[in-house]
Design a protein around this motif. Structure first.
Motif, PDB file in Angstrom:
ATOM      1  N   LYS A  31       0.865  -1.178   0.000  1.00  0.00           N
ATOM      2  CA  LYS A  31       0.000   0.000   0.000  1.00  0.00           C
ATOM      3  C   LYS A  31       0.899   1.225   0.000  1.00  0.00           C
ATOM      4  O   LYS A  31       1.967   1.202   0.591  1.00  0.00           O
ATOM      5  N   SER A  56      -8.348  -2.637   5.732  1.00  0.00           N
ATOM      6  CA  SER A  56      -8.122  -3.296   4.448  1.00  0.00           C
ATOM      7  C   SER A  56      -8.670  -2.512   3.257  1.00  0.00           C
ATOM      8  O   SER A  56      -8.097  -2.556   2.175  1.00  0.00           O
ATOM      9  N   PRO A  58      -9.040   0.736   1.193  1.00  0.00           N
ATOM     10  CA  PRO A  58      -8.386   2.049   1.103  1.00  0.00           C
ATOM     11  C   PRO A  58      -9.350   3.219   1.299  1.00  0.00           C
ATOM     12  O   PRO A  58      -9.002   4.213   1.921  1.00  0.00           O
ATOM     13  N   ASP A  84      -3.793   0.491  -3.006  1.00  0.00           N
ATOM     14  CA  ASP A  84      -3.563  -0.863  -2.505  1.00  0.00           C
ATOM     15  C   ASP A  84      -3.272  -1.748  -3.710  1.00  0.00           C
ATOM     16  O   ASP A  84      -4.091  -1.845  -4.615  1.00  0.00           O
ATOM     17  N   THR A  86      -3.212  -4.919  -4.074  1.00  0.00           N
ATOM     18  CA  THR A  86      -3.701  -6.297  -3.999  1.00  0.00           C
ATOM     19  C   THR A  86      -4.623  -6.654  -5.150  1.00  0.00           C
ATOM     20  O   THR A  86      -5.045  -7.783  -5.275  1.00  0.00           O
TER      21      THR A  86
END
Length: 94
Positions: A31, A56, A58, A84, A86
């Protein structure tokens, strides 16, 4: 930094503007936070890290940072963006 609020370069000021360009690779799951000087003026690095690392989503992390800064009586406006990495749509370097 005593001159932290001075804008050295801006859009629309002159026809030619010097722009910084660079590439930074991040590991999936990393992040990073982009913000104006009002956020670190209102919250400590430790407070910011705690919110970003413990939230978790943003968008929710940005909302928490705004809420916490308001609760502590911030005296400046700020902008905050949390990215982020992910997502499954990451572009892998060639």
């Amino acid at each position: 930094f005593p001159q932290r609020n001075i804008i050295y370069r801006s859009l629309g000021h002159t026809p030619d503007i010097q722009v910084d360009n660079f590439i930074q690779l991040f590991r999936p799951g990393a992040k990073f936070l982009l913000c104006s000087d009002g956020l670190p003026g209102a919250l400590s690095d430790e407070q910011i890290l705690e919110v970003v690392s413990s939230t978790s989503d943003p968008r929710k992390a940005c909302q928490k940072l705004l809420y916490l800064a308001d609760k502590l009586g911030r005296n400046d406006d700020f902008t905050v963006i949390i990215v982020d990495t992910t997502t499954h749509n990451l572009i892998e370097p060639a």
